[in-house]
Enzyme design. Structure first.
Site, mmCIF file in Angstrom:
data_model
loop_
_atom_site.group_PDB
_atom_site.id
_atom_site.type_symbol
_atom_site.label_atom_id
_atom_site.label_comp_id
_atom_site.label_asym_id
_atom_site.label_seq_id
_atom_site.Cartn_x
_atom_site.Cartn_y
_atom_site.Cartn_z
ATOM 1 N N ASP A 3 0.835 -1.218 0.000
ATOM 2 C CA ASP A 3 0.000 0.000 0.000
ATOM 3 C C ASP A 3 0.864 1.260 0.000
ATOM 4 O O ASP A 3 0.393 2.345 -0.352
ATOM 5 C CB ASP A 3 -0.963 0.010 1.199
ATOM 6 N N GLU A 4 2.135 1.108 0.415
ATOM 7 C CA GLU A 4 3.010 2.293 0.529
ATOM 8 C C GLU A 4 3.308 2.939 -0.818
ATOM 9 O O GLU A 4 3.749 4.086 -0.866
ATOM 10 C CB GLU A 4 4.323 1.911 1.221
ATOM 11 N N TYR A 56 12.115 2.872 0.628
ATOM 12 C CA TYR A 56 11.557 1.521 0.449
ATOM 13 C C TYR A 56 10.356 1.570 -0.485
ATOM 14 O O TYR A 56 10.277 0.814 -1.466
ATOM 15 C CB TYR A 56 11.154 0.932 1.815
HETATM 16 N N1 LIG Z 1 5.475 -6.882 6.116
HETATM 17 C C1 LIG Z 1 4.485 -6.137 5.657
HETATM 18 O O1 LIG Z 1 3.712 -5.568 6.430
HETATM 19 C C2 LIG Z 1 4.278 -5.984 4.159
HETATM 20 C C3 LIG Z 1 3.107 -5.359 3.705
HETATM 21 C C4 LIG Z 1 2.900 -5.228 2.329
HETATM 22 C C5 LIG Z 1 3.823 -5.754 1.439
HETATM 23 N N2 LIG Z 1 4.954 -6.351 1.902
HETATM 24 C C6 LIG Z 1 5.858 -6.934 0.911
HETATM 25 O O2 LIG Z 1 5.821 -8.351 1.108
HETATM 26 C C7 LIG Z 1 7.056 -8.953 0.763
HETATM 27 C C8 LIG Z 1 7.565 -9.786 1.924
HETATM 28 O O3 LIG Z 1 7.717 -8.952 3.067
HETATM 29 P P1 LIG Z 1 8.118 -9.548 4.494
HETATM 30 O O4 LIG Z 1 7.489 -8.701 5.507
HETATM 31 O O5 LIG Z 1 7.913 -11.012 4.505
HETATM 32 O O6 LIG Z 1 9.659 -9.215 4.481
HETATM 33 P P2 LIG Z 1 10.916 -10.062 4.997
HETATM 34 O O7 LIG Z 1 12.020 -9.073 5.051
HETATM 35 O O8 LIG Z 1 10.575 -10.838 6.212
HETATM 36 O O9 LIG Z 1 11.153 -11.097 3.827
HETATM 37 C C9 LIG Z 1 11.695 -10.752 2.589
HETATM 38 C C10 LIG Z 1 12.444 -11.957 2.069
HETATM 39 O O10 LIG Z 1 12.966 -11.625 0.792
HETATM 40 C C11 LIG Z 1 14.299 -12.114 0.706
HETATM 41 N N3 LIG Z 1 15.039 -11.313 -0.274
HETATM 42 C C12 LIG Z 1 15.213 -9.966 -0.282
HETATM 43 N N4 LIG Z 1 15.967 -9.614 -1.334
HETATM 44 C C13 LIG Z 1 16.277 -10.751 -2.009
HETATM 45 C C14 LIG Z 1 17.049 -11.044 -3.147
HETATM 46 N N5 LIG Z 1 17.711 -10.093 -3.801
HETATM 47 N N6 LIG Z 1 17.138 -12.331 -3.562
HETATM 48 C C15 LIG Z 1 16.521 -13.319 -2.874
HETATM 49 N N7 LIG Z 1 15.788 -13.123 -1.761
HETATM 50 C C16 LIG Z 1 15.662 -11.840 -1.335
HETATM 51 C C17 LIG Z 1 14.842 -11.942 2.124
HETATM 52 O O11 LIG Z 1 15.973 -12.762 2.361
HETATM 53 C C18 LIG Z 1 13.633 -12.338 2.963
HETATM 54 O O12 LIG Z 1 13.621 -13.715 3.205
HETATM 55 C C19 LIG Z 1 7.980 -7.798 0.381
HETATM 56 O O13 LIG Z 1 7.995 -7.686 -1.023
HETATM 57 C C20 LIG Z 1 7.329 -6.566 1.007
HETATM 58 O O14 LIG Z 1 7.626 -5.423 0.253
HETATM 59 C C21 LIG Z 1 5.207 -6.473 3.239
HETATM 60 C C1 LIG Z 2 2.744 -2.020 4.229
HETATM 61 C C2 LIG Z 2 4.083 -1.863 4.828
HETATM 62 O O1 LIG Z 2 4.009 -2.252 6.196
HETATM 63 C C3 LIG Z 2 5.221 -2.187 6.910
HETATM 64 O O2 LIG Z 2 5.744 -0.838 6.932
HETATM 65 P P1 LIG Z 2 5.529 0.185 8.154
HETATM 66 O O3 LIG Z 2 6.608 1.160 8.124
HETATM 67 O O4 LIG Z 2 4.124 0.709 8.149
HETATM 68 O O5 LIG Z 2 5.646 -0.820 9.405
HETATM 69 P P2 LIG Z 2 6.452 -0.652 10.784
HETATM 70 O O6 LIG Z 2 5.959 -1.730 11.671
HETATM 71 O O7 LIG Z 2 7.894 -0.526 10.554
HETATM 72 O O8 LIG Z 2 5.906 0.743 11.310
HETATM 73 C C4 LIG Z 2 4.517 0.967 11.619
HETATM 74 C C5 LIG Z 2 4.388 2.285 12.358
HETATM 75 O O9 LIG Z 2 4.997 2.127 13.649
HETATM 76 C C6 LIG Z 2 6.038 3.074 13.844
HETATM 77 N N1 LIG Z 2 7.102 2.354 14.615
HETATM 78 C C7 LIG Z 2 7.716 1.289 14.080
HETATM 79 C C8 LIG Z 2 8.677 0.591 14.789
HETATM 80 C C9 LIG Z 2 9.001 1.022 16.092
HETATM 81 O O10 LIG Z 2 9.870 0.439 16.789
HETATM 82 N N2 LIG Z 2 8.334 2.100 16.610
HETATM 83 C C10 LIG Z 2 7.381 2.785 15.900
HETATM 84 O O11 LIG Z 2 6.806 3.770 16.409
HETATM 85 C C11 LIG Z 2 6.443 3.547 12.469
HETATM 86 O O12 LIG Z 2 6.955 4.869 12.470
HETATM 87 C C12 LIG Z 2 5.146 3.454 11.692
HETATM 88 O O13 LIG Z 2 4.384 4.619 11.812
HETATM 89 C C13 LIG Z 2 6.238 -3.123 6.260
HETATM 90 O O14 LIG Z 2 7.461 -3.047 6.959
HETATM 91 C C14 LIG Z 2 6.464 -2.753 4.815
HETATM 92 O O15 LIG Z 2 7.270 -3.764 4.211
HETATM 93 C C15 LIG Z 2 5.200 -2.513 4.095
HETATM 94 O O16 LIG Z 2 5.130 -2.673 2.887
#
Ligand SMILES: NC(=O)c1ccc[n+]([C@@H]2O[C@H](COP(=O)([O-])OP(=O)(O)OC[C@H]3O[C@@H](n4cnc5c(N)ncnc54)[C@H](O)[C@@H]3O)[C@@H](O)[C@H]2O)c1
Ligand SMILES: C[C@H]1O[C@H](OP(=O)(O)OP(=O)(O)OC[C@H]2O[C@@H](n3ccc(=O)[nH]c3=O)[C@H](O)[C@@H]2O)[C@H](O)[C@@H](O)C1=O
Length: 369
Positions: free
Chosen positions: A155-156, A179
């Site tokens: 969503d970012e 990011y």
């Molecule tokens: N965590 C959230 O809230 C959130 C929300 C929306 C979208 N996303 C997206 O979802 C996906 C997964 O996020 P996550 O929270 O599981 O993150 P994460 O950091 O836990 O996992 C990402 C994985 O990708 C692998 N990776 C990164 N670069 C790589 C590369 N060059 N080659 C091979 N592997 C690679 C890392 O080793 C890791 O295992 C990401 O694309 C992120 O942008 C995350």
């Molecule tokens: C959709 C994305 O979700 C995640 O990104 P986001 O930056 O929203 O997640 P965080 O959990 O890092 O931050 C949420 C919110 O909390 C604040 N915060 C974070 C960590 C901490 O120790 N203290 C805090 O106050 C931060 O400023 C934010 O406002 C995800 O990481 C990303 O991959 C997404 O795509």
């Protein structure tokens, strides 16, 4: 902290596909694999991951799937090892029909300090993968109608929405941190590949995802980690939960199991859609929730549940649990995505934020014993 997301009773289905999952050793990818590998025993799943600091935080994220006959892991950096990736996709015994691309550096805070690395890693990882798919579909044109590529965006990419504002899949991209910009760049490059090379690619843009095994750089696991050191009166000053700025920014949180099921819904929808239309180039789906909460309230909720469950403390002074730190260079105030479209393909949120947090806290306390 328990390592499972409660995925235990997934009914097996007979589908025969060769599936490549990138970034599958990370938080969301590994939970999605836990779900799909069990649900589709006749599909072959190959996970490639470079294994970053975020993987294997508490234990091997792939522990559950590693013992499955239909699962293989390959350590590979998509951004750095284009040739090895090409060999895997175009010159091996694999016949990939589905690709699910989770691979990315995912931490917004880290991206402010190393923006160039985020661009190089996230953009090249995705574009190298796209290049390999371009080669694949050139050499096997008949595969196009059966080929499903799901890219995990965020969503970012839309940037923040004001109070009362809501953005659907056609909304403009306005990333505000490195990011988010790297993820938006991937979305735009994908758009170009869809049009220039007719590769069908479907995007998922999700709200924040939470659940077991998340690395404690994100706010919910950071909170749980700090609470490990709590006493009935609070947490020692240096160990308190860091709140960026005034803590009034809001986020919407979706449980990782609900997210895994959204991926599955979209995959199944694609199986029917792509084959029925020769000019199908993919769709974009927002995946979201109405569970919106500001950071301070989120942290207070976790502390309250934790203190009640662990020490029987019913009321607490939040100031003994938190410390205010400098805010991010830019911190999107809130996200509000319209997720009507994904609901139309049959997906709905099943785990409320309260329920998900209750379970996370319970597991955290049980694991401490
Ligand atoms: N965590 C959230 O809230 C959130 C929300 C929306 C979208 N996303 C997206 O979802 C996906 C997964 O996020 P996550 O929270 O599981 O993150 P994460 O950091 O836990 O996992 C990402 C994985 O990708 C692998 N990776 C990164 N670069 C790589 C590369 N060059 N080659 C091979 N592997 C690679 C890392 O080793 C890791 O295992 C990401 O694309 C992120 O942008 C995350
Ligand atoms: C959709 C994305 O979700 C995640 O990104 P986001 O930056 O929203 O997640 P965080 O959990 O890092 O931050 C949420 C919110 O909390 C604040 N915060 C974070 C960590 C901490 O120790 N203290 C805090 O106050 C931060 O400023 C934010 O406002 C995800 O990481 C990303 O991959 C997404 O795509």
């Amino acid at each position: 902290m328990t390592q499972d997301s409660g995925i235990s009773d997934v009914g097996a289905e007979t589908v025969n596909e060769d599936v490549l999952v990138t970034g599958g050793a990370g938080f969301i990818g590994s939970h999605t694999l836990d779900y799909l590998v069990q649900k589709y025993p006749d599909c072959k799943f190959t996970c490639v991951d470079k294994l970053s600091y975020a993987t294997n935080y508490l234990e091997n994220n792939l522990r559950k799937v590693s013992g499955c006959d239909n699962f293989t892991f390959i350590k590979l950096d998509l951004a750095e090892e284009h040739q090895r990736l090409d060999e895997l996709i175009n010159h091996s015994a694999n016949n990939f029909t589905t690709i699910i691309n989770f691979a990315a550096e995912s931490c917004v805070d880290k991206s402010f300090n190393d923006p160039l690395y985020f661009t190089k890693n996230n953009v090249l990882a995705t574009q190298n993968l796209l290049e390999c798919c371009r080669t694949l579909l050139n050499s096997k044109p008949n595969l196009r109608r059966n080929f499903k590529f799901i890219h995990i965006s965020t969503d970012e990419v839309y940037g923040e929405q004001k109070e009362g504002e809501i953005i659907d899949e056609d909304g403009p991209l306005h990333p505000t941190n490195p990011y988010a910009a790297s993820k938006a760049a991937c979305d735009l490059i994908i758009e170009a590949y869809k049009h220039s090379y007719k590769i069908p690619i479907t995007l998922i843009r999700s709200n924040n995802v939470y659940g077991p095994r998340q690395f404690p750089e994100k706010i919910i696991p950071a909170c749980l980690k700090a609470l490990q050191k709590a006493s009935p009166t609070g947490i020692a000053e240096k160990e308190r939960i860091p709140i960026h700025g005034n803590g009034r920014h809001t986020r919407r949180y979706l449980h990782v199991l609900d997210f895994a099921k959204a991926v599955d819904h979209i995959w199944n929808w694609l199986k029917n859609t792509s084959e029925s239309s020769s000019d199908f180039l993919g769709e974009t789906f927002n995946v979201g929730t109405d569970d919106e909460v500001d950071n301070l309230s989120m942290v207070k909720l976790i502390c309250t549940i934790f203190m009640r469950k662990k020490f029987g403390v019913e009321s607490l002074d939040a100031s003994s649990f938190i410390r205010h730190t400098k805010d991010r260079n830019y911190n999107d105030f809130r996200y509000s995505i319209d997720f009507t479209k994904i609901k139309k393909v049959g997906w709905k949120q099943e785990i409320s934020l309260e329920q998900g947090i209750e379970e996370l806290v319970k597991a955290e306390i049980e694991n401490e014993k």
